[in-house]
Design a protein around this motif. Structure first.
Motif, PDB file in Angstrom:
ATOM      1  N   ILE A  12       0.846  -1.204   0.000  1.00  0.00           N
ATOM      2  CA  ILE A  12       0.000   0.000   0.000  1.00  0.00           C
ATOM      3  C   ILE A  12       0.880   1.254   0.000  1.00  0.00           C
ATOM      4  O   ILE A  12       2.095   1.181   0.254  1.00  0.00           O
ATOM      5  CB  ILE A  12      -0.947   0.047   1.223  1.00  0.00           C
ATOM      6  N   TYR A  13       0.246   2.387  -0.273  1.00  0.00           N
ATOM      7  CA  TYR A  13       0.874   3.702  -0.067  1.00  0.00           C
ATOM      8  C   TYR A  13       0.091   4.437   1.001  1.00  0.00           C
ATOM      9  O   TYR A  13      -1.132   4.266   1.111  1.00  0.00           O
ATOM     10  CB  TYR A  13       0.786   4.571  -1.326  1.00  0.00           C
ATOM     11  N   TYR A  14       0.812   5.301   1.731  1.00  0.00           N
ATOM     12  CA  TYR A  14       0.147   6.209   2.675  1.00  0.00           C
ATOM     13  C   TYR A  14       0.610   7.610   2.355  1.00  0.00           C
ATOM     14  O   TYR A  14       1.802   7.911   2.432  1.00  0.00           O
ATOM     15  CB  TYR A  14       0.519   5.835   4.114  1.00  0.00           C
ATOM     16  N   HIS A  15      -0.325   8.452   1.941  1.00  0.00           N
ATOM     17  CA  HIS A  15      -0.014   9.845   1.644  1.00  0.00           C
ATOM     18  C   HIS A  15      -0.881  10.742   2.505  1.00  0.00           C
ATOM     19  O   HIS A  15      -1.957  10.340   2.948  1.00  0.00           O
ATOM     20  CB  HIS A  15      -0.315  10.172   0.173  1.00  0.00           C
ATOM     21  N   SER A  16      -0.419  11.974   2.710  1.00  0.00           N
ATOM     22  CA  SER A  16      -1.279  12.927   3.410  1.00  0.00           C
ATOM     23  C   SER A  16      -1.045  14.324   2.871  1.00  0.00           C
ATOM     24  O   SER A  16       0.033  14.644   2.358  1.00  0.00           O
ATOM     25  CB  SER A  16      -1.031  12.885   4.918  1.00  0.00           C
ATOM     26  N   ALA A  17      -2.085  15.134   2.973  1.00  0.00           N
ATOM     27  CA  ALA A  17      -2.033  16.552   2.590  1.00  0.00           C
ATOM     28  C   ALA A  17      -3.293  17.224   3.113  1.00  0.00           C
ATOM     29  O   ALA A  17      -4.370  16.603   3.121  1.00  0.00           O
ATOM     30  CB  ALA A  17      -1.962  16.699   1.071  1.00  0.00           C
ATOM     31  N   GLU A  18      -3.162  18.438   3.551  1.00  0.00           N
ATOM     32  CA  GLU A  18      -4.339  19.239   3.940  1.00  0.00           C
ATOM     33  C   GLU A  18      -5.292  18.496   4.867  1.00  0.00           C
ATOM     34  O   GLU A  18      -6.502  18.504   4.666  1.00  0.00           O
ATOM     35  CB  GLU A  18      -5.133  19.654   2.687  1.00  0.00           C
ATOM     36  N   HIS A  19      -4.769  17.846   5.872  1.00  0.00           N
ATOM     37  CA  HIS A  19      -5.584  17.126   6.867  1.00  0.00           C
ATOM     38  C   HIS A  19      -6.359  15.947   6.268  1.00  0.00           C
ATOM     39  O   HIS A  19      -7.357  15.493   6.816  1.00  0.00           O
ATOM     40  CB  HIS A  19      -6.560  18.085   7.582  1.00  0.00           C
ATOM     41  N   ALA A  21      -5.773  11.998   4.774  1.00  0.00           N
ATOM     42  CA  ALA A  21      -4.876  10.853   4.540  1.00  0.00           C
ATOM     43  C   ALA A  21      -5.408  10.089   3.342  1.00  0.00           C
ATOM     44  O   ALA A  21      -6.626   9.930   3.185  1.00  0.00           O
ATOM     45  CB  ALA A  21      -4.835   9.951   5.767  1.00  0.00           C
ATOM     46  N   LYS A  22      -4.509   9.637   2.479  1.00  0.00           N
ATOM     47  CA  LYS A  22      -4.920   8.828   1.322  1.00  0.00           C
ATOM     48  C   LYS A  22      -4.207   7.482   1.401  1.00  0.00           C
ATOM     49  O   LYS A  22      -2.981   7.423   1.374  1.00  0.00           O
ATOM     50  CB  LYS A  22      -4.568   9.543   0.005  1.00  0.00           C
ATOM     51  N   ILE A  23      -5.002   6.426   1.520  1.00  0.00           N
ATOM     52  CA  ILE A  23      -4.454   5.077   1.635  1.00  0.00           C
ATOM     53  C   ILE A  23      -4.767   4.351   0.328  1.00  0.00           C
ATOM     54  O   ILE A  23      -5.932   4.253  -0.078  1.00  0.00           O
ATOM     55  CB  ILE A  23      -5.075   4.350   2.851  1.00  0.00           C
ATOM     56  N   THR A  24      -3.717   3.865  -0.343  1.00  0.00           N
ATOM     57  CA  THR A  24      -3.873   3.297  -1.688  1.00  0.00           C
ATOM     58  C   THR A  24      -3.411   1.850  -1.706  1.00  0.00           C
ATOM     59  O   THR A  24      -2.258   1.552  -1.361  1.00  0.00           O
ATOM     60  CB  THR A  24      -3.011   4.099  -2.696  1.00  0.00           C
ATOM     61  N   ILE A  25      -4.302   0.947  -2.126  1.00  0.00           N
ATOM     62  CA  ILE A  25      -3.888  -0.449  -2.313  1.00  0.00           C
ATOM     63  C   ILE A  25      -3.081  -0.508  -3.604  1.00  0.00           C
ATOM     64  O   ILE A  25      -3.561  -0.099  -4.665  1.00  0.00           O
ATOM     65  CB  ILE A  25      -5.111  -1.395  -2.403  1.00  0.00           C
ATOM     66  N   ASN A  26      -1.856  -0.988  -3.509  1.00  0.00           N
ATOM     67  CA  ASN A  26      -0.953  -0.912  -4.669  1.00  0.00           C
ATOM     68  C   ASN A  26      -0.550  -2.303  -5.154  1.00  0.00           C
ATOM     69  O   ASN A  26       0.588  -2.729  -4.989  1.00  0.00           O
ATOM     70  CB  ASN A  26       0.289  -0.084  -4.294  1.00  0.00           C
ATOM     71  N   ARG A  27      -1.524  -3.005  -5.749  1.00  0.00           N
ATOM     72  CA  ARG A  27      -1.228  -4.306  -6.363  1.00  0.00           C
ATOM     73  C   ARG A  27      -1.937  -4.346  -7.729  1.00  0.00           C
ATOM     74  O   ARG A  27      -2.763  -5.250  -8.000  1.00  0.00           O
ATOM     75  CB  ARG A  27      -1.690  -5.460  -5.466  1.00  0.00           C
ATOM     76  N   ARG A  48      -2.954   4.540  11.956  1.00  0.00           N
ATOM     77  CA  ARG A  48      -2.123   5.745  11.912  1.00  0.00           C
ATOM     78  C   ARG A  48      -2.988   6.982  11.648  1.00  0.00           C
ATOM     79  O   ARG A  48      -2.877   7.991  12.347  1.00  0.00           O
ATOM     80  CB  ARG A  48      -1.091   5.572  10.793  1.00  0.00           C
ATOM     81  N   ALA A  49      -3.857   6.898  10.650  1.00  0.00           N
ATOM     82  CA  ALA A  49      -4.714   8.042  10.314  1.00  0.00           C
ATOM     83  C   ALA A  49      -5.710   8.338  11.436  1.00  0.00           C
ATOM     84  O   ALA A  49      -6.013   9.493  11.731  1.00  0.00           O
ATOM     85  CB  ALA A  49      -5.460   7.756   9.012  1.00  0.00           C
ATOM     86  N   HIS A  50      -6.181   7.288  12.078  1.00  0.00           N
ATOM     87  CA  HIS A  50      -7.107   7.424  13.208  1.00  0.00           C
ATOM     88  C   HIS A  50      -6.455   8.235  14.331  1.00  0.00           C
ATOM     89  O   HIS A  50      -7.041   9.173  14.870  1.00  0.00           O
ATOM     90  CB  HIS A  50      -7.479   6.004  13.675  1.00  0.00           C
ATOM     91  N   LEU A  51      -5.216   7.860  14.660  1.00  0.00           N
ATOM     92  CA  LEU A  51      -4.562   8.471  15.820  1.00  0.00           C
ATOM     93  C   LEU A  51      -3.961   9.844  15.515  1.00  0.00           C
ATOM     94  O   LEU A  51      -3.654  10.592  16.440  1.00  0.00           O
ATOM     95  CB  LEU A  51      -3.462   7.546  16.351  1.00  0.00           C
ATOM     96  N   ASP A  52      -3.792  10.184  14.252  1.00  0.00           N
ATOM     97  CA  ASP A  52      -3.118  11.440  13.904  1.00  0.00           C
ATOM     98  C   ASP A  52      -4.100  12.611  14.042  1.00  0.00           C
ATOM     99  O   ASP A  52      -5.042  12.737  13.259  1.00  0.00           O
ATOM    100  CB  ASP A  52      -2.613  11.346  12.454  1.00  0.00           C
ATOM    101  N   PRO A  53      -3.868  13.495  15.024  1.00  0.00           N
ATOM    102  CA  PRO A  53      -4.818  14.598  15.237  1.00  0.00           C
ATOM    103  C   PRO A  53      -4.834  15.599  14.081  1.00  0.00           C
ATOM    104  O   PRO A  53      -5.734  16.432  13.987  1.00  0.00           O
ATOM    105  CB  PRO A  53      -4.310  15.271  16.528  1.00  0.00           C
ATOM    106  N   ASP A  54      -3.865  15.492  13.204  1.00  0.00           N
ATOM    107  CA  ASP A  54      -3.803  16.387  12.045  1.00  0.00           C
ATOM    108  C   ASP A  54      -4.711  15.912  10.902  1.00  0.00           C
ATOM    109  O   ASP A  54      -4.968  16.647   9.957  1.00  0.00           O
ATOM    110  CB  ASP A  54      -2.339  16.444  11.567  1.00  0.00           C
ATOM    111  N   ILE A  55      -5.189  14.677  10.989  1.00  0.00           N
ATOM    112  CA  ILE A  55      -6.011  14.093   9.909  1.00  0.00           C
ATOM    113  C   ILE A  55      -7.491  14.156  10.273  1.00  0.00           C
ATOM    114  O   ILE A  55      -7.893  13.727  11.356  1.00  0.00           O
ATOM    115  CB  ILE A  55      -5.595  12.615   9.665  1.00  0.00           C
TER     116      ILE A  55
END
Ligand code: 1HA
Length: 270
Positions: A12-19, A21-27, A48-55
């Protein structure tokens, strides 16, 4: 998007921007089918996204334009389930479904191409679905020897109605984006080239709203379906809010100060 450097994901990929999170299945070579490793990583990323107060909002998507997700990887399906690298059969995708459902931030499925089988249930579990005009939806269980009688059946029926849900499962047909929109399976359909822009616009709009209101609403939508576990989730929000009040804090303070609590100072509101 910023790539998360702390993580070491294979599938997978984990990206973030502007509060967001983008989680991408990469297969993409298997239409983003998941294996135990994929599910393990998805659970970690959602945590990770759950716990991140910035997301504030999370997008779930698949790499490429051909598929969101095609469900369990049939190549590693053994006698009793999906095998990991050392041959142990466990997939934990049902745990992932519960996690997406109960984590207190909106999760948006961004679907280009196929959302099929267990991949279709994943988009169903997400709070909202933005579909590209090339999206195709369907279940395959009875064709490939599987079924999801949990949220896969029950939540489907609540989403599109009982007759349609039975049609989807009993006939294993595929539905295009317009048909999915007509039956309430997705929130909107946009041209493929605009999929991400539109999805991010929806996320920005939610991020401008009260996070607590969205949080409590999300658990409210689960409460009746999930029985006591749903009430637990809703009530957990009540407890969290109560902790922020002077009345809630009086109990803690009295305990720490080794005195009797003084709750008489608080009004008994009608
Ligand atoms: O039901 C459950 C569960 C129930 C309870 C608890 C847990 C569960 C967990 C999982 C599941 C399931 O997901 S069961 C359903 C499993 N998935 C499917 O039956 C979908 C199988 N795939 C397809 O129907 C089609 O591939 C497709 C409609 C998604 C795409 O068709 P397309 O565009 O014609 O591509 P296709 O040529 O079929 O696929 C491209 C490549 O991807 C093929 O490999 P290649 O021949 O190039 O080597 C194909 O085999 C592979 N692929 C696609 N989907 C899967 C897959 N390989 C493994 N697993 C897949 N799911």
């Amino acid at each position: 998007w910023q790539t998360d450097k702390a993580s070491d994901y294979q599938d997978i990929y984990y990206h973030s921007a502007e509060h967001i999170a983008k989680i991408t299945i990469n297969r993409p070579e298997v239409r983003n089918a998941f294996r135990p490793q994929t599910v393990r990583e998805l659970i970690d990323a959602f945590h990770r996204a759950h716990l991140d107060p910035d997301i504030g909002v999370i997008i779930l998507t698949g790499a490429g334009e051909l598929a969101f997700c095609s469900g369990g990887d049939q190549r590693i399906r053994g006698e009793a389930g999906y095998q990991d690298d050392i041959g142990v059969e466990h997939l934990n995708v049902l745990e992932l479904q519960r996690q997406i459902r109960t984590l207190p931030k909106p999760v948006v499925a961004m679907v280009a191409g196929y959302a099929i089988g267990g991949g279709h249930v994943l988009h169903l579990i997400c709070d909202l679905t933005i579909a590209a005009d090339n999206a195709r939806f369907g279940q395959t269980g009875p064709k490939v020897g599987s079924f999801d009688g949990g949220f896969g059946a029950g939540l489907m029926a609540r989403t599109v109605g009982l007759k349609k849900a039975k049609e989807i499962w009993f006939l294993c047909r595929q539905y295009d984006a317009a048909e999915a929109l007509a039956m309430g399976l997705v929130n909107t359909v946009v041209p493929l080239a605009e999929l991400e822009t539109e999805t991010v616009a929806w996320c920005r709009q939610m991020n401008r709203l009260s996070p607590t209101a969205l949080r409590v609403l999300k658990s409210s939508f689960n409460a009746d379906t999930d029985g006591l576990a749903g009430i637990q989730e809703l009530a957990g929000n009540a407890t969290a809010l109560f902790y922020t009040t002077a009345e809630g804090q009086e109990g803690r303070n009295a305990f720490l100060e080794k005195r009797a609590p003084d709750f008489q100072q608080f009004p008994r509101r009608p």
